[in-house]
Design a protein around this motif. Sequence first.
Motif, PDB file in Angstrom:
ATOM      1  N   GLY A   1      18.801  -6.241  -1.352  1.00  0.00           N
ATOM      2  CA  GLY A   1      20.030  -6.038  -2.126  1.00  0.00           C
ATOM      3  C   GLY A   1      20.032  -4.653  -2.742  1.00  0.00           C
ATOM      4  N   GLY A   2      20.176  -4.591  -4.075  1.00  0.00           N
ATOM      5  CA  GLY A   2      20.169  -3.311  -4.774  1.00  0.00           C
ATOM      6  C   GLY A   2      18.820  -2.971  -5.369  1.00  0.00           C
ATOM      7  N   ILE A   3      17.758  -3.656  -4.933  1.00  0.00           N
ATOM      8  CA  ILE A   3      16.411  -3.399  -5.439  1.00  0.00           C
ATOM      9  C   ILE A   3      15.589  -2.708  -4.363  1.00  0.00           C
ATOM     10  N   VAL A   4      15.026  -1.547  -4.720  1.00  0.00           N
ATOM     11  CA  VAL A   4      14.200  -0.777  -3.788  1.00  0.00           C
ATOM     12  C   VAL A   4      12.787  -0.669  -4.361  1.00  0.00           C
ATOM     13  N   ASP A   5      11.818  -1.182  -3.630  1.00  0.00           N
ATOM     14  CA  ASP A   5      10.412  -1.042  -4.001  1.00  0.00           C
ATOM     15  C   ASP A   5       9.821   0.109  -3.199  1.00  0.00           C
ATOM     16  N   ILE A   6       9.149   1.037  -3.877  1.00  0.00           N
ATOM     17  CA  ILE A   6       8.564   2.208  -3.218  1.00  0.00           C
ATOM     18  C   ILE A   6       7.145   2.407  -3.728  1.00  0.00           C
TER      19      ILE A   6
ATOM     20  N   PRO B   1       3.304   0.339  -7.287  1.00  0.00           N
ATOM     21  CA  PRO B   1       4.600   0.771  -6.743  1.00  0.00           C
ATOM     22  C   PRO B   1       5.710   0.736  -7.784  1.00  0.00           C
ATOM     23  N   TYR B   2       6.756   1.497  -7.514  1.00  0.00           N
ATOM     24  CA  TYR B   2       7.948   1.495  -8.366  1.00  0.00           C
ATOM     25  C   TYR B   2       8.937   0.450  -7.861  1.00  0.00           C
TER      26      TYR B   2
ATOM     27  N   ARG C   1      10.796   0.725 -12.905  1.00  0.00           N
ATOM     28  CA  ARG C   1       9.590   0.126 -13.477  1.00  0.00           C
ATOM     29  C   ARG C   1       8.523   0.001 -12.395  1.00  0.00           C
ATOM     30  N   THR C   2       7.288  -0.071 -12.826  1.00  0.00           N
ATOM     31  CA  THR C   2       6.207  -0.376 -11.892  1.00  0.00           C
ATOM     32  C   THR C   2       5.955  -1.877 -11.926  1.00  0.00           C
ATOM     33  N   PHE C   3       5.315  -2.387 -10.862  1.00  0.00           N
ATOM     34  CA  PHE C   3       5.040  -3.816 -10.817  1.00  0.00           C
ATOM     35  C   PHE C   3       3.728  -4.096 -10.090  1.00  0.00           C
ATOM     36  N   ASP C   4       3.213  -5.285 -10.308  1.00  0.00           N
ATOM     37  CA  ASP C   4       1.961  -5.737  -9.696  1.00  0.00           C
ATOM     38  C   ASP C   4       2.272  -6.334  -8.328  1.00  0.00           C
ATOM     39  N   THR C   5       1.631  -5.834  -7.283  1.00  0.00           N
ATOM     40  CA  THR C   5       1.919  -6.329  -5.930  1.00  0.00           C
ATOM     41  C   THR C   5       1.437  -7.765  -5.736  1.00  0.00           C
ATOM     42  N   ALA C   6       0.467  -8.196  -6.538  1.00  0.00           N
ATOM     43  CA  ALA C   6      -0.086  -9.544  -6.364  1.00  0.00           C
ATOM     44  C   ALA C   6       0.857 -10.631  -6.861  1.00  0.00           C
ATOM     45  N   ASN C   7       1.463 -10.393  -8.049  1.00  0.00           N
ATOM     46  CA  ASN C   7       2.328 -11.434  -8.640  1.00  0.00           C
ATOM     47  C   ASN C   7       3.779 -10.989  -8.831  1.00  0.00           C
ATOM     48  N   GLN C   8       4.071  -9.723  -8.470  1.00  0.00           N
ATOM     49  CA  GLN C   8       5.432  -9.176  -8.553  1.00  0.00           C
ATOM     50  C   GLN C   8       5.937  -9.002  -9.990  1.00  0.00           C
TER      51      GLN C   8
ATOM     52  N   GLU D   1       0.832  -1.190   0.000  1.00  0.00           N
ATOM     53  CA  GLU D   1       0.000   0.000   0.000  1.00  0.00           C
ATOM     54  C   GLU D   1       0.874   1.251   0.000  1.00  0.00           C
ATOM     55  N   PRO D   2       0.302   2.390  -0.383  1.00  0.00           N
ATOM     56  CA  PRO D   2       1.074   3.635  -0.439  1.00  0.00           C
ATOM     57  C   PRO D   2       1.713   3.975   0.902  1.00  0.00           C
ATOM     58  N   GLY D   3       2.921   4.544   0.827  1.00  0.00           N
ATOM     59  CA  GLY D   3       3.631   4.940   2.036  1.00  0.00           C
ATOM     60  C   GLY D   3       4.600   3.894   2.544  1.00  0.00           C
ATOM     61  N   GLN D   4       4.786   2.815   1.780  1.00  0.00           N
ATOM     62  CA  GLN D   4       5.684   1.747   2.190  1.00  0.00           C
ATOM     63  C   GLN D   4       6.866   1.634   1.230  1.00  0.00           C
ATOM     64  N   TYR D   5       7.979   1.078   1.735  1.00  0.00           N
ATOM     65  CA  TYR D   5       9.110   0.748   0.871  1.00  0.00           C
ATOM     66  C   TYR D   5       9.812  -0.491   1.416  1.00  0.00           C
ATOM     67  N   SER D   6      10.527  -1.197   0.545  1.00  0.00           N
ATOM     68  CA  SER D   6      11.302  -2.363   0.960  1.00  0.00           C
ATOM     69  C   SER D   6      12.620  -2.373   0.200  1.00  0.00           C
TER      70      SER D   6
END
Length: 217
Positions: free
Chosen positions: A134-139, A147-148, A161-168, A126-131
């Motif tokens: 390694g060198g990959i940051v999801d925001i 999310p990006y 890139r953007t991605f689908d949270t359900a299947n990544q 959901e909005p307001g989260q990040y993970s």
Amino acid sequence: RTGIHLIVLQEKEQAAYVLNDLETLGSKVLFFPSSFKRSFTTDELDTPSIQLRAEALNAVRQPLTINHQTLTILVTYPEALAEKVISKEFLEKNSIDINKGEKISLQFLTDLLNEYGFERCDYVIEPGQYSIRGGIVDIFSFANDSPYRIELSGDEVESIRTFDTANQLSLQNFNRASILPNIQEKLSEGKSTSLLDYILESKNELFVWLDNENNIL
């Protein structure tokens, strides 16, 4: 005609119908709703609506370019239009713009996200989260439906890139990402303004379309 086109309908339902009609015609249109779940109340915020408002403000800040011309269409209604927004100057100071190929350290990006109120978690949903893995940051920005995923090679941004949270799975590649915090929370910290003044600050030509001038005013 290029510029910002603000279409104001009398009620939310009418605005939703016009939005759907314009989207059916193939136009890129943005909805600007009220921040709250129930009409004319301020006791319960609606996160999806806050996202849509943030997306609209960001689109005015960085207008969509089509055939080398900028065109942004916003559909709204009086209740939403009467609600204040964060000033363009304050939004500029509280947004994170990341470009493909630029140099940015992982520590600096993490500190910036923490400063702007983003929460670190294992997986963003959901909005307001990040993970970080390694060198990959999801925001998950408040100005996007998805999310990006920002991939770093050392201190260089290798891909966005953007991605689908359900299947990544990846959805779309970008050369630039604009990360916005919860602008509703930022209203108490910075100068607020009307959407009309915010648009005029952007120096774009503004066209206002009213469904019923007397009722809307």
